[in-house]
Write a protein that holds these residues in place. Structure first.
Motif, PDB file in Angstrom:
ATOM      1  N   GLY A  64       0.748  -1.008  -0.075  1.00 28.68           N
ATOM      2  CA  GLY A  64      -0.290  -0.034   0.034  1.00 28.68           C
ATOM      3  C   GLY A  64       0.734   1.371  -0.157  1.00 28.68           C
ATOM      4  N   PHE A 176      -1.306   0.525   5.509  1.00 27.05           N
ATOM      5  CA  PHE A 176      -1.549   0.091   4.055  1.00 27.05           C
ATOM      6  C   PHE A 176      -1.985   1.787   3.112  1.00 27.05           C
ATOM      7  CE2 PHE A 176      -3.550  -1.961   0.787  1.00 27.05           C
ATOM      8  CZ  PHE A 176      -2.694  -2.986   0.251  1.00 27.05           C
ATOM      9  N   TYR A 224     -10.552   0.915   5.360  1.00 25.49           N
ATOM     10  CA  TYR A 224      -8.722   1.995   5.497  1.00 25.49           C
ATOM     11  C   TYR A 224      -9.061   2.874   5.810  1.00 25.49           C
ATOM     12  CZ  TYR A 224      -7.116  -2.216   3.764  1.00 25.49           C
ATOM     13  OH  TYR A 224      -6.582  -3.849   3.782  1.00 25.49           O
ATOM     14  N   ARG A 287      -5.726  -7.015   5.268  1.00 22.75           N
ATOM     15  CA  ARG A 287      -5.107  -6.559   3.598  1.00 22.75           C
ATOM     16  C   ARG A 287      -7.014  -7.012   2.825  1.00 22.75           C
ATOM     17  NH1 ARG A 287      -2.128  -4.744   6.526  1.00 22.75           N
ATOM     18  NH2 ARG A 287      -0.244  -3.788   6.203  1.00 22.75           N
TER      19      ARG A 287
END
Length: 302
Positions: A64, A176, A224, A287
């Motif tokens: 990321g 990330f 996220y 993830r």
């Protein structure tokens, strides 16, 4: 003598990367080196980079933006450069962007950001900024100002002094994407380093978009943004109050998703809830392929 290294993070955008690097090579104040962090691209980026002798390339798994800048900043810092100029691969720097950053008022160790202008509408900012007493939406809102304190669009032409890195460290790769850049900015502010935008230094970037409106399945990115917000609030308000503020904000935002009229609001609701729970339980390991809401969506939309 002060030295400057560019840090460019790329992932599967070779055409954009080539344009970005061309603008860096054409700076009126030449860069001392250019570091490119290739986050496991599969579109021919690695092969093309191998043909560019003026670049210092690191290829790694896709970690990321957070993992890319963590590697890039760490590498450039350890190499001993005075300033680290950080950017995504879809940025285009005006020819005098770096010179104007370096020639702006001396603040000592600090972070100076170029002004991010929409690549499609050159009179509009790529990222809107709303403050209690002022809003920045047009280029004219910033024009004529030497420095704008507390405003910066990381990592889009973000010039970081090495002494800042020495104190605050590198970006947290566990974050990330989405929110990692804000966490890094607020970490610097928490330690007392000035963070400013320099309007005379121009970067062109695709305009921001309504994150809540991203269609599925790409909406997983919002996970996220929600999860990482706790870290931002804790930087700003301290660990205890920041955690309380996050829980309140995230609960309200999750319920709003359930009551919205957006398509796939059920998945949005689940995604916000999953991100909130993971953040509060300090689960920063997920993830994209392990986000449960995304897994459910894909099972139901084969």
């Amino acid at each position: 003598m002060e030295t400057v290294a560019a840090v460019v993070v790329t992932y599967n955008r070779l055409a954009d990367l080539k344009k970005c690097l061309d603008t860096l090579r054409e700076q009126t104040r030449s860069l001392d080196t250019i570091f490119v962090i290739n986050n496991g691209s599969t579109d021919g980026t690695e092969e093309w980079l191998a043909t560019q002798p003026d670049l210092r390339v690191t290829t790694q798994a896709n970690l990321g933006g957070a993992g890319g800048f963590a590697t890039g900043i760490d590498t450039a810092y350890k190499a001993g450069y005075t300033w680290l100029w950080c950017m995504d691969d879809d940025c285009l720097a005006a020819p005098d962007a770096l010179a104007n950053l370096l020639n702006s008022p001396n603040l000592g160790p600090c972070i100076k950001n170029s002004m991010s202008v929409s690549v499609n509408s050159r009179d509009e900012l790529a990222f809107f900024v709303d403050r209690p007493n002022v809003s920045y939406r047009k280029v004219s809102d910033m024009a004529g100002l030497d420095l704008i304190y507390g405003v910066a669009s990381f990592f889009n032409g973000t010039l970081v002094h090495t002494d800042v890195v020495k104190v605050i460290g590198i970006p947290d790769k566990e974050l990330f994407i989405w929110g990692d850049e804000v966490e890094y900015m607020t970490r610097a502010q928490k330690m007392g380093f000035p963070v400013v935008t320099v309007p005379s230094s121009v970067f062109y970037h695709p305009a921001s978009f309504d994150r809540d409106g991203i269609p599925w399945p790409a909406a997983w990115k919002q996970y996220y943004a929600v999860r990482n917000q706790r870290r931002v609030l804790q930087n700003q308000f301290g660990n205890t109050l920041g955690r309380v503020l996050f829980a309140s904000w995230a609960t309200k935002a999750t319920l709003q998703q359930a009551m919205s009229k957006r398509t796939n609001r059920f998945y949005n609701f689940l995604l916000y809830g999953e991100a909130t729970l993971d953040s509060l339980t300090n689960n920063f390991r997920k993830r994209p392929d392990t986000i449960r809401t995304l897994q459910l969506y894909k099972r139901n939309h084969k």
